[in-house]
Scaffold this motif. Sequence first.
Motif, PDB file in Angstrom:
ATOM      1  N   ILE A  93      15.084  15.889  -7.557  1.00 29.74           N
ATOM      2  CA  ILE A  93      14.904  14.890  -6.498  1.00 29.74           C
ATOM      3  C   ILE A  93      14.215  15.516  -5.291  1.00 29.74           C
ATOM      4  N   VAL A  94      14.638  16.726  -4.937  1.00 33.44           N
ATOM      5  CA  VAL A  94      14.024  17.424  -3.806  1.00 33.44           C
ATOM      6  C   VAL A  94      12.536  17.651  -4.076  1.00 33.44           C
ATOM      7  N   MET A  95      12.197  18.058  -5.302  1.00 32.84           N
ATOM      8  CA  MET A  95      10.801  18.329  -5.644  1.00 32.84           C
ATOM      9  C   MET A  95       9.961  17.051  -5.654  1.00 32.84           C
ATOM     10  N   LEU A  96      10.544  15.961  -6.100  1.00 29.71           N
ATOM     11  CA  LEU A  96       9.795  14.708  -6.216  1.00 29.71           C
ATOM     12  C   LEU A  96       9.758  13.913  -4.914  1.00 29.71           C
ATOM     13  N   ALA A  97      10.602  14.280  -3.959  1.00 33.00           N
ATOM     14  CA  ALA A  97      10.698  13.504  -2.721  1.00 33.00           C
ATOM     15  C   ALA A  97       9.401  13.509  -1.926  1.00 33.00           C
ATOM     16  N   GLY A  98       8.706  14.654  -1.906  1.00 30.75           N
ATOM     17  CA  GLY A  98       7.433  14.719  -1.187  1.00 30.75           C
ATOM     18  C   GLY A  98       6.410  13.767  -1.780  1.00 30.75           C
ATOM     19  N   ILE A  99       6.351  13.734  -3.107  1.00 35.41           N
ATOM     20  CA  ILE A  99       5.427  12.837  -3.805  1.00 35.41           C
ATOM     21  C   ILE A  99       5.773  11.385  -3.497  1.00 35.41           C
ATOM     22  N   ALA A 100       7.065  11.070  -3.541  1.00 34.77           N
ATOM     23  CA  ALA A 100       7.509   9.708  -3.249  1.00 34.77           C
ATOM     24  C   ALA A 100       7.116   9.293  -1.837  1.00 34.77           C
ATOM     25  N   MET A 101       7.247  10.219  -0.885  1.00 26.80           N
ATOM     26  CA  MET A 101       6.904   9.912   0.503  1.00 26.80           C
ATOM     27  C   MET A 101       5.410   9.653   0.669  1.00 26.80           C
ATOM     28  N   ASN A 102       4.580  10.328  -0.119  1.00 27.40           N
ATOM     29  CA  ASN A 102       3.143  10.068  -0.059  1.00 27.40           C
ATOM     30  C   ASN A 102       2.814   8.665  -0.552  1.00 27.40           C
ATOM     31  N   PHE A 103       3.516   8.217  -1.592  1.00 21.84           N
ATOM     32  CA  PHE A 103       3.331   6.841  -2.059  1.00 21.84           C
ATOM     33  C   PHE A 103       3.811   5.844  -1.005  1.00 21.84           C
ATOM     34  N   VAL A 104       4.930   6.150  -0.376  1.00 17.86           N
ATOM     35  CA  VAL A 104       5.461   5.278   0.680  1.00 17.86           C
ATOM     36  C   VAL A 104       4.471   5.188   1.832  1.00 17.86           C
ATOM     37  N   LEU A 105       3.908   6.332   2.239  1.00 17.47           N
ATOM     38  CA  LEU A 105       2.933   6.341   3.332  1.00 17.47           C
ATOM     39  C   LEU A 105       1.746   5.442   3.000  1.00 17.47           C
ATOM     40  N   ALA A 106       1.212   5.567   1.794  1.00 12.95           N
ATOM     41  CA  ALA A 106       0.068   4.754   1.385  1.00 12.95           C
ATOM     42  C   ALA A 106       0.431   3.270   1.404  1.00 12.95           C
ATOM     43  N   PHE A 107       1.607   2.934   0.887  1.00 13.76           N
ATOM     44  CA  PHE A 107       2.043   1.541   0.859  1.00 13.76           C
ATOM     45  C   PHE A 107       2.161   0.973   2.272  1.00 13.76           C
ATOM     46  N   VAL A 108       2.779   1.729   3.173  1.00 17.11           N
ATOM     47  CA  VAL A 108       2.948   1.276   4.560  1.00 17.11           C
ATOM     48  C   VAL A 108       1.590   1.070   5.221  1.00 17.11           C
ATOM     49  N   ILE A 109       0.659   1.993   4.987  1.00 19.41           N
ATOM     50  CA  ILE A 109      -0.681   1.874   5.572  1.00 19.41           C
ATOM     51  C   ILE A 109      -1.391   0.632   5.055  1.00 19.41           C
ATOM     52  N   PHE A 110      -1.370   0.427   3.740  1.00 25.13           N
ATOM     53  CA  PHE A 110      -2.070  -0.721   3.157  1.00 25.13           C
ATOM     54  C   PHE A 110      -1.453  -2.037   3.626  1.00 25.13           C
ATOM     55  N   TYR A 226      -0.122  -7.525  -1.508  1.00 24.33           N
ATOM     56  CA  TYR A 226      -1.460  -6.926  -1.606  1.00 24.33           C
ATOM     57  C   TYR A 226      -1.417  -5.421  -1.342  1.00 24.33           C
ATOM     58  N   GLY A 227      -0.480  -4.984  -0.506  1.00 23.55           N
ATOM     59  CA  GLY A 227      -0.302  -3.549  -0.292  1.00 23.55           C
ATOM     60  C   GLY A 227       0.135  -2.857  -1.571  1.00 23.55           C
ATOM     61  N   ALA A 228       1.073  -3.492  -2.285  1.00 32.96           N
ATOM     62  CA  ALA A 228       1.551  -2.941  -3.563  1.00 32.96           C
ATOM     63  C   ALA A 228       0.438  -2.942  -4.606  1.00 32.96           C
ATOM     64  N   LEU A 229      -0.377  -4.004  -4.617  1.00 39.53           N
ATOM     65  CA  LEU A 229      -1.494  -4.070  -5.557  1.00 39.53           C
ATOM     66  C   LEU A 229      -2.515  -2.974  -5.276  1.00 39.53           C
ATOM     67  N   GLU A 230      -2.729  -2.703  -3.984  1.00 37.03           N
ATOM     68  CA  GLU A 230      -3.675  -1.645  -3.606  1.00 37.03           C
ATOM     69  C   GLU A 230      -3.197  -0.285  -4.114  1.00 37.03           C
ATOM     70  N   VAL A 231      -1.894  -0.030  -3.954  1.00 39.41           N
ATOM     71  CA  VAL A 231      -1.327   1.221  -4.457  1.00 39.41           C
ATOM     72  C   VAL A 231      -1.463   1.279  -5.979  1.00 39.41           C
ATOM     73  N   SER A 232      -1.111   0.182  -6.642  1.00 37.87           N
ATOM     74  CA  SER A 232      -1.159   0.135  -8.105  1.00 37.87           C
ATOM     75  C   SER A 232      -2.574   0.357  -8.626  1.00 37.87           C
ATOM     76  N   ASN A 233      -3.550  -0.322  -8.021  1.00 40.31           N
ATOM     77  CA  ASN A 233      -4.942  -0.182  -8.468  1.00 40.31           C
ATOM     78  C   ASN A 233      -5.473   1.223  -8.224  1.00 40.31           C
ATOM     79  N   THR A 234      -5.092   1.810  -7.088  1.00 42.94           N
ATOM     80  CA  THR A 234      -5.542   3.163  -6.773  1.00 42.94           C
ATOM     81  C   THR A 234      -4.947   4.169  -7.747  1.00 42.94           C
ATOM     82  N   VAL A 235      -3.671   4.004  -8.067  1.00 46.07           N
ATOM     83  CA  VAL A 235      -3.013   4.897  -9.029  1.00 46.07           C
ATOM     84  C   VAL A 235      -3.682   4.775 -10.396  1.00 46.07           C
TER      85      VAL A 235
END
Length: 347
Positions: A93-110, A226-235
């Motif tokens: 969880i500690v190792m994956l938390a940084g990755i999760a936060m990057n996805f959260v940041l992108a979602f919040v921005i979009f 649309y924010g979630a779709l943007e993340v999904s399409n980018t991934v």
Amino acid sequence: MNTFLYFILVLGVIVLIHEIGHLITAKLFNVYCKEFAVGMGPKLISRKFGETEYSIRALPLGGFVAMAGEEGVDDNVPFERSILGIKPWKRMIVMLAGIAMNFVLAFVIFVGIYAYQGQAVEAPKPIIVGTVENSPAEKAGFLANDIIKKISFSDGTSVVPKDFYEIITYIQMYTDTTTFLVERDGKELVISVTPEFIAEENRYYLGIEMPSATRVEISFLESFKYGALEVSNTVSSMVFTLTRLIRGIGLNAISGPIGIYQVTATQASYGLLNILYLMGLLSINVAIFNLLPLPILDGGRVVLTFYEMIFKKPMSKKVEQALMVVSIGLLLLLMAYVTLQDILRLI
């Protein structure tokens, strides 16, 4: 100077959010964190709050959380307070938390961008509007109103595009002959075309013209969709690109720090929203890149921890160190290659 500041801001925020994810979860599991640093190299600013030292370092690329149990960190703390002393699932969880936060940041921005604009762009359907005169597409026989049903590439990959943006993503990775299944006047036909290289622009092109995107008015709540779709399409686009790059396809299309700096300069000229959008895209790029199973990256450390969970013992130190050396070597080669690509584009 403004471009450089934007460049530092974009990368700094992405790294900061990533490392905050590691820090929060490590502290949640009572892991001793000696230092939380944004940047690398000599310390510029340093303050200690509680047992953790928070610092900003000279080189604005990267960052880290120094946790007990990691190499180079003072282990003069109880073993149960080290990253190796907590349960493996907590470590993951500690190792994956940084990755999760990057996805959260992108979602919040979009979401923020869509909410601010009150509009969304509906991707154009995979229908050809026309072709550029004397282009490979015109010579191959494409006509206006052709509906692209499927694209097949030389490596055996076939995709069914749901919109024209996907077509752009797909064809920019392949520079050899590509086969299109198109629908014309209710009948299906196959057209093969080879991209043409434009030396002045250092790119390949087909000469297919796409329809204009459609703007639609959206509510505040719809901005989350649309924010979630943007993340999904980018991934989806990133995964497709990455799986090709691993096989040596499209290596000429990737960029390093120089390329990112150039893109930052371009987006900065269009305003703050474009800079924020770029930050969201790069945040997802960082997240997916960190998922790669290389021991020096978060994804690789998760794999090592998963190995420990399965076999009830850590991997041999010699094997782990050998894998670490190999992964560092691969990353250095990748960095050298993308930097060379960036320089060649400038020449």
